[in-house]
Write an enzyme that holds these catalytic residues in place. Structure first.
Site, PDB file in Angstrom:
ATOM      1  N   TYR A   1     -21.266 -32.791  18.268  1.00 43.12           N
ATOM      2  CA  TYR A   1     -20.075 -32.445  19.155  1.00 43.12           C
ATOM      3  C   TYR A   1     -19.574 -30.962  18.666  1.00 43.12           C
ATOM      4  CZ  TYR A   1     -19.051 -36.972  20.678  1.00 43.12           C
ATOM      5  OH  TYR A   1     -19.040 -38.352  21.544  1.00 43.12           O
TER       6      TYR A   1
ATOM      7  N   ARG B   1       1.997 -51.969 -14.776  1.00 38.61           N
ATOM      8  CA  ARG B   1       1.807 -51.942 -13.546  1.00 38.61           C
ATOM      9  C   ARG B   1       0.540 -51.218 -13.159  1.00 38.61           C
ATOM     10  NH1 ARG B   1       7.447 -50.800 -12.485  1.00 38.61           N
ATOM     11  NH2 ARG B   1       6.648 -49.072 -11.403  1.00 38.61           N
TER      12      ARG B   1
ATOM     13  N   ARG C   1      13.073 -42.958  -3.735  1.00 33.45           N
ATOM     14  CA  ARG C   1      12.432 -43.812  -2.907  1.00 33.45           C
ATOM     15  C   ARG C   1      13.304 -45.261  -2.912  1.00 33.45           C
ATOM     16  NH1 ARG C   1       5.911 -45.040  -2.910  1.00 33.45           N
ATOM     17  NH2 ARG C   1       6.827 -46.650  -4.636  1.00 33.45           N
TER      18      ARG C   1
ATOM     19  N   LYS D   1      -1.783 -54.605  -3.842  1.00 33.22           N
ATOM     20  CA  LYS D   1      -1.239 -54.470  -2.487  1.00 33.22           C
ATOM     21  C   LYS D   1      -2.185 -53.603  -1.517  1.00 33.22           C
ATOM     22  CE  LYS D   1       0.901 -50.072  -3.693  1.00 33.22           C
ATOM     23  NZ  LYS D   1       1.985 -49.290  -4.813  1.00 33.22           N
TER      24      LYS D   1
ATOM     25  N   HIS E   1      10.430 -46.921 -10.998  1.00 29.50           N
ATOM     26  CA  HIS E   1       8.755 -46.146 -10.824  1.00 29.50           C
ATOM     27  C   HIS E   1       8.923 -44.588 -10.991  1.00 29.50           C
ATOM     28  CE1 HIS E   1       4.857 -46.519  -9.007  1.00 29.50           C
ATOM     29  NE2 HIS E   1       5.102 -45.616  -8.053  1.00 29.50           N
TER      30      HIS E   1
ATOM     31  N   CYS F   1     -18.409 -37.891  13.727  1.00 29.92           N
ATOM     32  CA  CYS F   1     -18.357 -38.922  14.916  1.00 29.92           C
ATOM     33  C   CYS F   1     -17.291 -40.036  14.716  1.00 29.92           C
ATOM     34  CB  CYS F   1     -19.620 -39.288  15.772  1.00 29.92           C
ATOM     35  SG  CYS F   1     -20.790 -37.830  15.876  1.00 29.92           S
ATOM     36  N   MET F   2     -17.243 -40.623  15.843  1.00 30.30           N
ATOM     37  CA  MET F   2     -16.642 -41.814  15.437  1.00 30.30           C
ATOM     38  C   MET F   2     -17.179 -43.068  14.888  1.00 30.30           C
ATOM     39  SD  MET F   2     -14.603 -44.302  18.513  1.00 30.30           S
ATOM     40  CE  MET F   2     -13.309 -43.006  19.097  1.00 30.30           C
ATOM     41  N   ASP F   3     -18.546 -43.338  15.250  1.00 28.39           N
ATOM     42  CA  ASP F   3     -19.206 -44.166  14.695  1.00 28.39           C
ATOM     43  C   ASP F   3     -20.399 -43.544  13.656  1.00 28.39           C
ATOM     44  OD1 ASP F   3     -17.668 -45.947  16.470  1.00 28.39           O
ATOM     45  OD2 ASP F   3     -19.353 -46.770  17.525  1.00 28.39           O
TER      46      ASP F   3
HETATM   47  C1  LIG Z   1       1.588 -49.101  -6.026  1.00 27.07           C
HETATM   48  C2  LIG Z   1       2.228 -49.165  -7.157  1.00 27.07           C
HETATM   49  C3  LIG Z   1       1.870 -49.202  -8.565  1.00 27.07           C
HETATM   50  C4  LIG Z   1       0.336 -48.665  -8.938  1.00 27.07           C
HETATM   51  O1  LIG Z   1       0.240 -47.289  -9.057  1.00 27.07           O
HETATM   52  P1  LIG Z   1      -1.147 -46.623  -9.470  1.00 27.07           P
HETATM   53  O2  LIG Z   1      -0.724 -45.181  -9.378  1.00 27.07           O
HETATM   54  O3  LIG Z   1      -1.956 -47.145  -8.385  1.00 27.07           O
HETATM   55  O4  LIG Z   1      -1.281 -47.267 -10.807  1.00 27.07           O
HETATM   56  C5  LIG Z   1       2.948 -49.560  -9.586  1.00 27.07           C
HETATM   57  N1  LIG Z   1       4.129 -49.675  -9.127  1.00 27.07           N
HETATM   58  C6  LIG Z   1       4.712 -49.551  -7.971  1.00 27.07           C
HETATM   59  C7  LIG Z   1       5.940 -50.108  -7.783  1.00 27.07           C
HETATM   60  C8  LIG Z   1       3.600 -49.394  -6.782  1.00 27.07           C
HETATM   61  O5  LIG Z   1       4.172 -49.541  -5.416  1.00 27.07           O
END
Ligand SMILES: *Cc1c(COP(=O)(O)O)cnc(C)c1O
Length: 365
Positions: free
Chosen positions: A257, A215, A130, A32, A159, A304-306
């Site tokens: 700055y 995951r 969550r 993601k 999670h 700075c920004m850039d």
């Molecule tokens: C982003 C995410 C992960 C990955 O987590 P890490 O800490 O980067 O390994 C696993 N499961 C879910 C639901 C996530 O949103």
């Protein structure tokens, strides 16, 4: 213009390190947020070549981006969908994570209309507060969803909030609650193909959290969130730029700055292209370090920004056009963890901010 170099061999190495830690689980690489700033599409292809059965993205738009690039593999929408996105999720054969009855009903309705079964993963909130059905909602939700004939419950998941902190009792607490959910699911006769709870930290610290799918996200990018018990993860991202200007600055002059740095003596000062607009956090002002000719050069003055100014005293031969390593390069001072420590965040956020935007050129090797 930042040059973001992605080391695909390091990515593969990290994927294999995860495989070795969870040999009995399928790997769902989490890509993601544009692969945590590393580039979703190439990493998706790489992960599939390494045998991943499914990819983890966040939102519908990311799933569609996979399909636009002809990636047809199963893909899990980890952030779920709104009911009005259900039709598109089905159309693009994306697998939504489901944690509301409203979405389940809508998917079931579409499945019925099209005469097929829609695969979903059900998410349970075991203590992170969550996404997911709470334990109070779980019994009713599972019973109702089990009766939806055009849904196929392919996965059951939760999670973990604190798996990076093995001292915390929260993970065991969450996993115990998850066992209760699994009992419940079993009783209704559902037979999900995948059971999954483990993010990177849980892969490292909680073997009994692996079930049959894991995951990993951050570990694949080479910045595991906690002690790795001797397992080596390699940084995948190197961020480079160049010196656009190099000058001698006299003693007593302010740099940048608000003149937050004043030269204590005559100094060679370099100007590096890349600033907070490119993800170089302004909190690195007068604190961070880059590398020029392999030597650490401190950031002086405000970012700075850039642009960023650096003290080139230790690199007398540095000249305009020379390469500057901002992140990576194998030193602790230029690691994502050190950037995170200096700016009050975690490597995840460092990566997500550095690898994106129109002024970033990504190069894969
Ligand atoms: C982003 C995410 C992960 C990955 O987590 P890490 O800490 O980067 O390994 C696993 N499961 C879910 C639901 C996530 O949103």
């Amino acid at each position: 213009m930042l040059n973001v170099r992605i080391d695909l061999a390091a990515f593969r190495h990290n994927l294999n390190a995860v495989k070795a830690l969870a040999p009995n689980a399928a790997i769902l690489p989490v890509i993601k947020a544009d692969g945590y700033g590393h580039g979703m599409i190439l990493l998706a292809r790489e992960a599939l070549k390494c045998g991943a059965p499914m990819l983890g993205v966040g939102v519908l738009e990311e799933g569609r981006a996979l399909r636009r690039d002809k990636i047809a593999s199963p893909a899990l929408l980890l952030d779920g969908i709104f009911p009005e996105e259900a039709a598109e999720a089905v159309k693009y054969r994306l697998t939504p994570v489901v944690f509301s009855l409203e979405v389940a009903k809508e998917l079931n309705r579409i499945g019925k209309k099209e005469g097929k079964k829609i695969a979903v993963h059900l998410k349970f909130d075991t203590g992170m507060s969550r996404l997911g059905f709470t334990l109070n909602e779980a019994t009713e939700a599972v019973a109702l969803i089990a009766k939806m004939k055009n849904l196929s419950v392919e996965g059951i998941m939760t999670h973990l909030a604190s798996s990076g902190d093995p001292q915390s009792p929260q993970t065991d607490h969450q996993l115990r609650r998850f066992e209760m959910v699994l009992e419940l699911v079993k009783k209704t006769g559902l037979k999900p193909l995948y059971i999954h709870t483990a993010n990177s930290a849980a892969i490292l610290h909680y073997k009994y959290a692996h079930h049959n799918m894991v995951r990993p996200g951050i570990a694949l990018y080479g910045a595991p969130p906690s002690e790795t018990k001797g397992v080596e993860f390699k940084p995948v991202m190197t961020v480079a730029s160049r010196l656009i200007s190099v000058k001698e600055i006299s003693q007593g002059e302010g740099i940048g700055y608000n003149a937050t740095y004043v030269t204590p003596r005559k100094k060679k000062v370099g100007v590096v292209l890349g600033g907070y607009a490119d993800g170089v956090n302004r909190l690195l002002s007068n604190r961070g370090v880059f590398l020029v000719h392999g030597k650490p050069v401190p950031i002086i003055g405000n970012v700075c920004m850039d642009m960023v100014m650096v003290d080139l005293s230790r690199v007398p031969s540095a000249a305009p056009g020379d390469e500057v390593i901002l992140l990576g390069g194998g030193t602790d001072e230029t690691s994502a963890q050190h950037w995170a420590d200096l700016t009050g965040t975690i490597p995840y956020e460092i990566f997500c901010r550095l690898g994106v935007g129109p002024r970033v050129q990504r190069v894969y090797k």
